[in-house]
Design an enzyme around this catalytic site. Structure first.
Site, PDB file in Angstrom:
ATOM      1  N   LYS A  45       5.269   1.734  -3.141  1.00 18.88           N
ATOM      2  CA  LYS A  45       5.195   3.095  -3.702  1.00 18.88           C
ATOM      3  C   LYS A  45       5.402   3.000  -5.195  1.00 18.88           C
ATOM      4  O   LYS A  45       6.017   2.051  -5.684  1.00 18.88           O
ATOM      5  CB  LYS A  45       6.303   3.971  -3.105  1.00 18.88           C
ATOM      6  CG  LYS A  45       6.071   5.449  -3.276  1.00 18.88           C
ATOM      7  CD  LYS A  45       5.209   5.979  -2.167  1.00 18.88           C
ATOM      8  CE  LYS A  45       4.801   7.420  -2.343  1.00 18.88           C
ATOM      9  NZ  LYS A  45       4.153   7.939  -1.126  1.00 18.88           N
ATOM     10  N   GLN A  78       7.396   3.688   3.796  1.00 11.82           N
ATOM     11  CA  GLN A  78       5.990   3.297   3.874  1.00 11.82           C
ATOM     12  C   GLN A  78       5.800   2.024   4.711  1.00 11.82           C
ATOM     13  O   GLN A  78       4.767   1.849   5.358  1.00 11.82           O
ATOM     14  CB  GLN A  78       5.445   3.089   2.451  1.00 11.82           C
ATOM     15  CG  GLN A  78       3.930   3.194   2.329  1.00 11.82           C
ATOM     16  CD  GLN A  78       3.432   4.616   2.257  1.00 11.82           C
ATOM     17  OE1 GLN A  78       4.019   5.459   1.596  1.00 11.82           O
ATOM     18  NE2 GLN A  78       2.329   4.896   2.937  1.00 11.82           N
ATOM     19  N   ASN A  92      -2.053  19.092  -1.366  1.00 13.38           N
ATOM     20  CA  ASN A  92      -3.071  18.417  -0.566  1.00 13.38           C
ATOM     21  C   ASN A  92      -2.734  18.393   0.929  1.00 13.38           C
ATOM     22  O   ASN A  92      -3.570  18.757   1.766  1.00 13.38           O
ATOM     23  CB  ASN A  92      -3.258  16.981  -1.099  1.00 13.38           C
ATOM     24  CG  ASN A  92      -4.162  16.165  -0.212  1.00 13.38           C
ATOM     25  OD1 ASN A  92      -3.714  15.408   0.642  1.00 13.38           O
ATOM     26  ND2 ASN A  92      -5.459  16.341  -0.377  1.00 13.38           N
ATOM     27  N   LYS A 102       0.860  -1.180   0.000  1.00 10.66           N
ATOM     28  CA  LYS A 102       0.000   0.000   0.000  1.00 10.66           C
ATOM     29  C   LYS A 102       0.888   1.220   0.000  1.00 10.66           C
ATOM     30  O   LYS A 102       1.840   1.323   0.787  1.00 10.66           O
ATOM     31  CB  LYS A 102      -0.888   0.001   1.267  1.00 10.66           C
ATOM     32  CG  LYS A 102      -1.837   1.177   1.349  1.00 10.66           C
ATOM     33  CD  LYS A 102      -3.127   0.919   0.615  1.00 10.66           C
ATOM     34  CE  LYS A 102      -3.949   2.167   0.351  1.00 10.66           C
ATOM     35  NZ  LYS A 102      -3.547   2.908  -0.882  1.00 10.66           N
ATOM     36  N   THR A 140      -4.415  13.407   5.540  1.00  8.81           N
ATOM     37  CA  THR A 140      -2.989  13.532   5.872  1.00  8.81           C
ATOM     38  C   THR A 140      -2.747  14.812   6.683  1.00  8.81           C
ATOM     39  O   THR A 140      -2.076  14.791   7.723  1.00  8.81           O
ATOM     40  CB  THR A 140      -2.120  13.504   4.607  1.00  8.81           C
ATOM     41  OG1 THR A 140      -2.520  12.400   3.804  1.00  8.81           O
ATOM     42  CG2 THR A 140      -0.647  13.367   4.960  1.00  8.81           C
ATOM     43  N   SER A 177      -6.785   5.715   3.878  1.00  7.24           N
ATOM     44  CA  SER A 177      -6.871   4.869   2.685  1.00  7.24           C
ATOM     45  C   SER A 177      -7.278   3.447   3.076  1.00  7.24           C
ATOM     46  O   SER A 177      -8.093   2.811   2.416  1.00  7.24           O
ATOM     47  CB  SER A 177      -5.515   4.807   1.971  1.00  7.24           C
ATOM     48  OG  SER A 177      -5.330   5.930   1.140  1.00  7.24           O
ATOM     49  N   GLY A 230      -2.746   8.374  -4.078  1.00  4.69           N
ATOM     50  CA  GLY A 230      -2.096   9.590  -4.565  1.00  4.69           C
ATOM     51  C   GLY A 230      -0.828   9.932  -3.800  1.00  4.69           C
ATOM     52  O   GLY A 230      -0.530   9.366  -2.753  1.00  4.69           O
ATOM     53  N   ASP A 231      -0.076  10.841  -4.345  1.00  2.71           N
ATOM     54  CA  ASP A 231       1.091  11.451  -3.703  1.00  2.71           C
ATOM     55  C   ASP A 231       1.339  12.735  -4.512  1.00  2.71           C
ATOM     56  O   ASP A 231       0.407  13.236  -5.167  1.00  2.71           O
ATOM     57  CB  ASP A 231       2.304  10.497  -3.722  1.00  2.71           C
ATOM     58  CG  ASP A 231       3.434  10.951  -2.783  1.00  2.71           C
ATOM     59  OD1 ASP A 231       3.338  10.695  -1.576  1.00  2.71           O
ATOM     60  OD2 ASP A 231       4.408  11.573  -3.257  1.00  2.71           O
TER      61      ASP A 231
HETATM   62  P1  NDP Z   1       0.775  17.825  -3.964  1.00  2.00           P
HETATM   63  O1  NDP Z   1       1.196  17.475  -5.332  1.00  2.00           O
HETATM   64  O2  NDP Z   1      -0.668  18.038  -3.677  1.00  2.00           O
HETATM   65  O3  NDP Z   1       1.563  19.105  -3.454  1.00  2.00           O
HETATM   66  C1  NDP Z   1       2.940  19.144  -3.430  1.00  2.00           C
HETATM   67  C2  NDP Z   1       3.380  20.498  -2.901  1.00  2.00           C
HETATM   68  O4  NDP Z   1       4.771  20.456  -2.649  1.00  2.00           O
HETATM   69  C3  NDP Z   1       3.195  21.609  -3.929  1.00  2.00           C
HETATM   70  O5  NDP Z   1       2.978  22.819  -3.269  1.00  2.00           O
HETATM   71  C4  NDP Z   1       4.519  21.597  -4.667  1.00  2.00           C
HETATM   72  O6  NDP Z   1       4.847  22.808  -5.334  1.00  2.00           O
HETATM   73  C5  NDP Z   1       5.473  21.324  -3.537  1.00  2.00           C
HETATM   74  N1  NDP Z   1       6.654  20.624  -4.090  1.00  2.00           N
HETATM   75  C6  NDP Z   1       6.663  19.434  -4.689  1.00  2.00           C
HETATM   76  N2  NDP Z   1       7.870  19.104  -5.095  1.00  2.00           N
HETATM   77  C7  NDP Z   1       8.657  20.097  -4.763  1.00  2.00           C
HETATM   78  C8  NDP Z   1      10.030  20.325  -4.925  1.00  2.00           C
HETATM   79  N3  NDP Z   1      10.827  19.458  -5.552  1.00  2.00           N
HETATM   80  N4  NDP Z   1      10.519  21.466  -4.408  1.00  2.00           N
HETATM   81  C9  NDP Z   1       9.720  22.338  -3.778  1.00  2.00           C
HETATM   82  N5  NDP Z   1       8.389  22.170  -3.621  1.00  2.00           N
HETATM   83  C10 NDP Z   1       7.872  21.067  -4.096  1.00  2.00           C
HETATM   84  O7  NDP Z   1       1.359  16.644  -3.027  1.00  2.00           O
HETATM   85  P2  NDP Z   1       0.942  16.225  -1.562  1.00  2.00           P
HETATM   86  O8  NDP Z   1       0.477  17.391  -0.789  1.00  2.00           O
HETATM   87  O9  NDP Z   1       0.071  15.031  -1.672  1.00  2.00           O
HETATM   88  O10 NDP Z   1       2.333  15.709  -0.975  1.00  2.00           O
HETATM   89  C11 NDP Z   1       3.223  16.559  -0.259  1.00  2.00           C
HETATM   90  C12 NDP Z   1       4.162  15.707   0.560  1.00  2.00           C
HETATM   91  O11 NDP Z   1       3.417  14.920   1.498  1.00  2.00           O
HETATM   92  C13 NDP Z   1       5.015  14.707  -0.221  1.00  2.00           C
HETATM   93  O12 NDP Z   1       6.263  14.559   0.409  1.00  2.00           O
HETATM   94  C14 NDP Z   1       4.233  13.414  -0.081  1.00  2.00           C
HETATM   95  O13 NDP Z   1       5.053  12.291  -0.264  1.00  2.00           O
HETATM   96  C15 NDP Z   1       3.733  13.538   1.348  1.00  2.00           C
HETATM   97  N6  NDP Z   1       2.579  12.748   1.723  1.00  2.00           N
HETATM   98  C16 NDP Z   1       1.414  12.805   1.030  1.00  2.00           C
HETATM   99  C17 NDP Z   1       0.309  12.078   1.437  1.00  2.00           C
HETATM  100  C18 NDP Z   1      -1.005  12.187   0.747  1.00  2.00           C
HETATM  101  O14 NDP Z   1      -1.962  11.565   1.236  1.00  2.00           O
HETATM  102  N7  NDP Z   1      -1.143  12.928  -0.328  1.00  2.00           N
HETATM  103  C19 NDP Z   1       0.377  11.185   2.610  1.00  2.00           C
HETATM  104  C20 NDP Z   1       1.627  11.256   3.316  1.00  2.00           C
HETATM  105  C21 NDP Z   1       2.678  11.995   2.866  1.00  2.00           C
HETATM  106  P3  NDP Z   1       4.802  22.884  -6.943  1.00  2.00           P
HETATM  107  O15 NDP Z   1       3.361  22.893  -7.298  1.00  2.00           O
HETATM  108  O16 NDP Z   1       5.519  24.125  -7.276  1.00  2.00           O
HETATM  109  O17 NDP Z   1       5.510  21.657  -7.453  1.00  2.00           O
HETATM  110  O1  2IT Z   2       3.070   8.821   1.544  1.00  2.27           O
HETATM  111  C1  2IT Z   2       1.919   8.377   1.764  1.00  2.27           C
HETATM  112  O2  2IT Z   2       1.633   7.800   2.821  1.00  2.27           O
HETATM  113  C2  2IT Z   2       0.904   8.559   0.730  1.00  2.27           C
HETATM  114  N1  2IT Z   2       1.186   9.159  -0.289  1.00  2.27           N
HETATM  115  C3  2IT Z   2      -0.478   7.996   0.929  1.00  2.27           C
HETATM  116  C4  2IT Z   2      -0.516   6.547   0.550  1.00  2.27           C
HETATM  117  C5  2IT Z   2      -1.861   5.902   0.539  1.00  2.27           C
HETATM  118  O3  2IT Z   2      -1.905   4.722   0.162  1.00  2.27           O
HETATM  119  O4  2IT Z   2      -2.871   6.528   0.884  1.00  2.27           O
END
Ligand code: NDP
Ligand code: 2IT
Length: 450
Positions: free
Chosen positions: A126, A111, A241, A90, A210, A382, A165-166
């Site tokens: 992943k 993860q 997100n 997952k 998250t 999830s 998603g991520d």
């Molecule tokens: P989104 O795509 O919704 O948002 C990503 C954000 O981070 C954007 O504001 C983006 O800016 C910025 N960003 C991404 N890459 C870079 C980079 N290389 N340098 C600077 N800024 C960057 O992703 P999420 O919010 O889903 O994910 C954010 C983080 O949280 C990640 O590390 C992800 O692995 C982690 N995460 C997500 C989960 C989820 O459920 N979605 C769960 C647990 C962890 P820009 O638009 O300019 O690229």
């Molecule tokens: O980093 C993470 O935990 C996620 N992007 C969410 C993974 C999931 O299966 O909901």
């Protein structure tokens, strides 16, 4: 470090010389496992750590697709199925030009422990692609997702591997991916993907999970140290997100969120960020954070400069929530944050703080909520989506949110109790790693050498 751990780490470095993120993630975990590994000689006898650091399977594949000009584009797709000992693999899918095997493996490795901490039966995986969604039309996104799923569908399933998603993969992408999976399989297997739309098997509160979960964890961590979010000046790296819903819950808890960012720079609004405007810009219009100034001309925009501390971390704050990407905070940034009086850091992103910066925070008594624990609310919800899909029913927002809160509260409790048991003080990084490892190690021991 014990000799056993040291020798495993050396082998990982030798075998994966070009995978710096993966080596970093493994180093961080193994370095904290010493106290538990010392208590269990059977780990070395069964090469448990050697098995733990080797993915069960890595799938890498070609993703060809047609852009709007009729030109063929080719990207690389991945799915890393790292450890399935406690449940189906997952973990999310990341679409970002920086994606490579090292980043996929570090994320899948993390993860394993995160999913274990949730207390739910999910293994670690992943995936993703070096595809860059920025500037692509809806049709291009759809064609890319369809081509990606044409291959991925052979390797996933509701009892086998369940992506979500991520970065770069949200509700729109999950919709296209699910549509293609359903068409190929000619069956409605709702539990094969999570983060789905509410109309076709998604769970209420998954979108928020998250960010909300991060704040439930922060609440518990601060409470254990007699601190409250109320009135805390808070800055957030990212505006995706995780960042958006962390900002919403932090505000509900009485904090004042004054800055958010994207990869270009940050907006600093001392009156408090107008989150509805950020949601409009990022969730609806998909614009740059800089556009915030059009509606709020008194806010400040600070651009990131190559090789310098990201602008958002130069702002003085009590609580800092890195919710963007890995290695956002290095030692230089951590030193500046400590100088500016930071009390607590909550990792919404995966591995946003490098090892030197983690050690600096811990040495300077900054409370650090580690990613594997603090951002586990997304994957936990999830898993709740998978449960609802299996039962063919849907829980209310309040019901899911209550379960999420209880899960995050339990995760903090596990981190704290483990830190206490091993005399680690407020080192919740080690607490999380050991607690997450324990369950996986027990499952692997029970299942024999496979
Ligand atoms: P989104 O795509 O919704 O948002 C990503 C954000 O981070 C954007 O504001 C983006 O800016 C910025 N960003 C991404 N890459 C870079 C980079 N290389 N340098 C600077 N800024 C960057 O992703 P999420 O919010 O889903 O994910 C954010 C983080 O949280 C990640 O590390 C992800 O692995 C982690 N995460 C997500 C989960 C989820 O459920 N979605 C769960 C647990 C962890 P820009 O638009 O300019 O690229
Ligand atoms: O980093 C993470 O935990 C996620 N992007 C969410 C993974 C999931 O299966 O909901």
């Amino acid at each position: 470090m014990s000799n056993y751990i040291e020798s495993v780490l050396e082998t990982v470095k030798k075998k994966n010389p070009n995978e710096k993120e993966f080596i970093q993630a493994v180093s961080e975990v193994l370095e904290t496992l010493k106290p538990i590994v010392e208590r269990h000689s059977e780990y070395e006898a069964t090469a448990l750590l050697e098995r733990l650091v080797e993915p069960e399977r890595i799938i890498s594949f070609r993703v060809p697709w047609l852009d709007d000009n009729g030109k063929v584009q080719v990207n690389r797709g991945f799915r890393v199925q790292f450890n399935g000992s406690i449940g189906p693999y997952k973990g999310g899918l990341r679409f970002h030009p920086s994606v490579n095997q090292s980043i996929m493996k570090f994320l899948a490795f993390e993860q394993i422990f995160k999913n274990s901490l949730t207390g739910l039966p999910i293994g670690g995986g992943k995936g993703g692609s070096d595809f860059d969604p920025k500037g692509k039309s809806d049709n291009e996104i759809m064609r890319f997702c369809q081509s990606f799923m044409n291959e991925l569908q052979r390797h996933i399933g509701h009892d086998l591997d369940v992506p979500a998603g991520d970065i770069g993969v949200g509700g729109r992408e999950i919709g296209y991916l699910f549509g293609q999976y359903r068409k190929i399989k000619n069956a409605y297997e709702a539990g094969v993907l999570t983060g789905k739309g509410l109309e076709y098997g998604g769970s209420l509160a998954r979108k928020e999970a998250t960010g909300f979960g991060l704040m439930y964890y922060m609440r518990e961590m601060l409470k254990a140290n007699n601190i409250d979010m109320k009135g805390k000046v808070t800055t957030i790296s990212g505006s995706g997100n995780v960042a958006i819903y962390a900002a919403q819950k932090a505000t509900e808890m009485g904090a004042k969120v004054v800055a958010m960012s994207d990869s270009n720079g940050c907006v600093w609004d001392e009156n408090g960020i107008d989150l509805d405007e950020v949601k409009r810009l990022k969730e609806v219009e998909r614009l740059r954070i800089k556009e915030y100034l059009k509606k709020h001309p008194n806010a400040k925009y600070m651009e990131n400069k190559e090789g310098e501390t990201p602008a958002v971390y130069t702002i003085k704050a009590d609580v800092v929530l890195p919710c963007a990407t890995q290695n956002d905070i290095n030692l230089k940034t951590a030193e500046l944050m400590v100088k500016n009086g930071v009390i607590a850091v909550g990792e919404g992103a995966n591995m946003p703080t490098d090892i030197e910066a983690i050690n600096y925070f811990l040495k300077n008594n900054v409370l650090l909520a580690p990613a594997k624990a603090a951002n586990a609310g997304g994957v936990a919800t999830s898993a709740l989506e998978m449960s609802q899909n299996s039962m063919r029913l849907a829980w209310s927002f309040e019901e899911v949110d209550k379960k999420l809160d209880a899960i995050m509260t339990n995760i903090f409790k596990a981190c704290k109790e483990t830190a206490d048991e091993y005399g680690l003080g407020t080192n919740y990084v080690a607490g999380a790693n050991i607690a997450g490892f324990k369950k996986v190690a027990n499952a692997m021991m029970a299942q024999g050498v496979i």
